[in-house]
Design a protein around this motif. Structure first.
Motif, PDB file in Angstrom:
ATOM      1  N   THR A  69      -7.810   2.414   0.982  1.00 31.82           N
ATOM      2  CA  THR A  69      -7.665   1.092   1.602  1.00 31.82           C
ATOM      3  C   THR A  69      -7.082   0.093   0.622  1.00 31.82           C
ATOM      4  N   LYS A 111      -3.656  -2.040   1.120  1.00 28.86           N
ATOM      5  CA  LYS A 111      -3.695  -3.504   1.057  1.00 28.86           C
ATOM      6  C   LYS A 111      -2.661  -4.040   0.069  1.00 28.86           C
ATOM      7  N   ARG A 155       0.751  -3.838   1.534  1.00 25.66           N
ATOM      8  CA  ARG A 155       0.949  -4.896   2.523  1.00 25.66           C
ATOM      9  C   ARG A 155       1.200  -6.246   1.852  1.00 25.66           C
ATOM     10  N   TRP A 175      -0.061   1.820   6.382  1.00 19.69           N
ATOM     11  CA  TRP A 175      -1.274   2.312   7.033  1.00 19.69           C
ATOM     12  C   TRP A 175      -1.765   3.575   6.345  1.00 19.69           C
ATOM     13  N   TYR A 193       3.884  -3.756  13.639  1.00 20.24           N
ATOM     14  CA  TYR A 193       2.979  -4.280  12.611  1.00 20.24           C
ATOM     15  C   TYR A 193       2.794  -5.786  12.772  1.00 20.24           C
ATOM     16  N   GLY A 230       0.466  -6.713  15.558  1.00 22.86           N
ATOM     17  CA  GLY A 230      -0.927  -6.283  15.464  1.00 22.86           C
ATOM     18  C   GLY A 230      -1.179  -4.869  15.927  1.00 22.86           C
ATOM     19  N   ASN A 251      -0.466  -0.364  15.372  1.00 23.04           N
ATOM     20  CA  ASN A 251      -0.660   0.608  14.294  1.00 23.04           C
ATOM     21  C   ASN A 251       0.591   1.378  13.890  1.00 23.04           C
ATOM     22  N   ASP A 280      -3.833  -2.275  15.232  1.00 21.63           N
ATOM     23  CA  ASP A 280      -3.695  -2.093  13.786  1.00 21.63           C
ATOM     24  C   ASP A 280      -5.052  -1.773  13.174  1.00 21.63           C
ATOM     25  N   ASP A 281      -5.091  -0.692  12.395  1.00 28.58           N
ATOM     26  CA  ASP A 281      -6.363  -0.285  11.787  1.00 28.58           C
ATOM     27  C   ASP A 281      -6.350  -0.444  10.272  1.00 28.58           C
ATOM     28  N   PRO A 324      -5.963  -2.829   6.487  1.00 26.16           N
ATOM     29  CA  PRO A 324      -6.582  -4.025   5.889  1.00 26.16           C
ATOM     30  C   PRO A 324      -5.810  -5.284   6.269  1.00 26.16           C
ATOM     31  N   LYS A 325      -6.524  -6.357   6.500  1.00 27.30           N
ATOM     32  CA  LYS A 325      -5.898  -7.600   6.947  1.00 27.30           C
ATOM     33  C   LYS A 325      -5.371  -8.395   5.746  1.00 27.30           C
ATOM     34  N   THR A 362      -2.137 -11.624   4.825  1.00 28.87           N
ATOM     35  CA  THR A 362      -1.097 -12.490   5.360  1.00 28.87           C
ATOM     36  C   THR A 362       0.217 -11.722   5.285  1.00 28.87           C
TER      37      THR A 362
END
Length: 286
Positions: free
Chosen positions: A209, A213, A216, A223, A257, A260, A262, A270-271, A273-274, A276
């Motif tokens: 994860t 992150k 992203r 993902w 993406y 929102g 996957n 979307d599964d 990590p959140k 910006t």
């Protein structure tokens, strides 16, 4: 003292050449020359335009991509002027019709393959706008380079390097870019540039994860993929937002993406990590 005959003469000259008086401005230099102020051309923000070309075709409605409308309109007007896009689609929405028209324009320039994928590149966007608009915030993918035995472009390499800096450790690829047909399970996402798979060997769930992150944060749609989702082992799939060499399938992943989703064919939630959402260029500025 200003001489009346000079003012009248200049005004008359403006009328004579078809230029309104207000378009003339006096220079402050000693020669007393007069210059014509040219009308400002529209400005096309390439970053916003390319982003809209990825997101808009995936929308269920005609919501416009924020910050892109005026740029997309200028591009669509230019395509319309070349009889490549019907006037009814000149609306600031870079949907499938505009993508198709832009691809046709790229082919008219002699481009093929990835160079005619409907995503504006700097050269084609500038040529399309000749005498119509100016282009700002251009995007370059750079040269192709080797990484972990795979091919990526310089932009992708820089993004991966920055993600590693955030993480404090290296990541290893188990699939690169520009690999048409190389992995039938990838649905064509690796056919173009900007897409990589990262090995998760030895990583626990927390570390997987954390890698997704960091990717992203620097501008990837990323993902963690597991075997229950498809015919593949555990890995992290990452698509560089706004890479102008993206295959059509990878473009769709970026659009999903932002909406929102996957990035899979089922278009589930979307599964990951959140964060910006930012492009690489926005990250660099921010």
């Amino acid at each position: 003292m200003r001489r009346p005959w000079l003012a009248v003469g200049l005004a008359g000259l403006c009328v004579a050449v078809g230029v309104p008086t207000h378009a003339w401005a006096a220079t402050s230099d000693a020669t007393g020359q007069w210059t014509v102020a040219t009308a400002a051309r529209p400005v096309v923000d390439m970053e916003a335009t390319v982003l809209a070309a990825q997101i808009d075709p995936r929308r269920a409605d005609h919501t416009l991509t924020p910050g892109a409308k005026s740029s997309v309109l200028a591009v669509e007007q230019a395509l319309d002027a070349k009889n490549l896009l019907d006037a009814r689609w000149v609306d600031g929405y870079f949907g499938t019709e505009t993508v198709s028209a832009y691809g046709a324009y790229q082919r008219s320039l002699g481009y093929t393959g990835l160079d005619a994928n409907g995503l504006p590149g700097t050269t084609s966007l500038t040529k399309l706008g000749q005498d119509r608009y100016t282009v700002t915030r251009t995007i370059g993918t750079g040269a192709k380079v080797q990484r972990d035995g795979y091919v990526v472009n310089a932009r992708t390499q820089a993004m991966l390097t920055e993600a590693e800096r955030l993480l404090g450790y290296k990541v290893v690829l188990d699939q690169g870019s520009y690999n048409p047909g190389g992995d039938p399970t990838s649905a064509g996402t690796h056919d173009g540039g900007g897409v990589v798979d990262i090995s998760v060997t030895g990583m626990n769930a927390t570390k997987r994860t954390a890698v997704a992150k960091a990717l992203r944060q620097v501008g990837f749609a990323a993902w963690v993929r597991d075997p229950s989702q498809g015919d593949w082992p555990w890995h992290i799939h990452a698509t560089a937002i706004n890479d102008t060499d993206l295959s059509s399938q990878a473009q769709h992943q970026v659009g999903d993406y932002y909406l929102g989703l996957n990035g899979l064919a089922n278009r589930g939630a979307d599964d990951g990590p959140k964060v910006t959402i930012r492009t690489w260029e926005q990250y660099q500025r921010g």
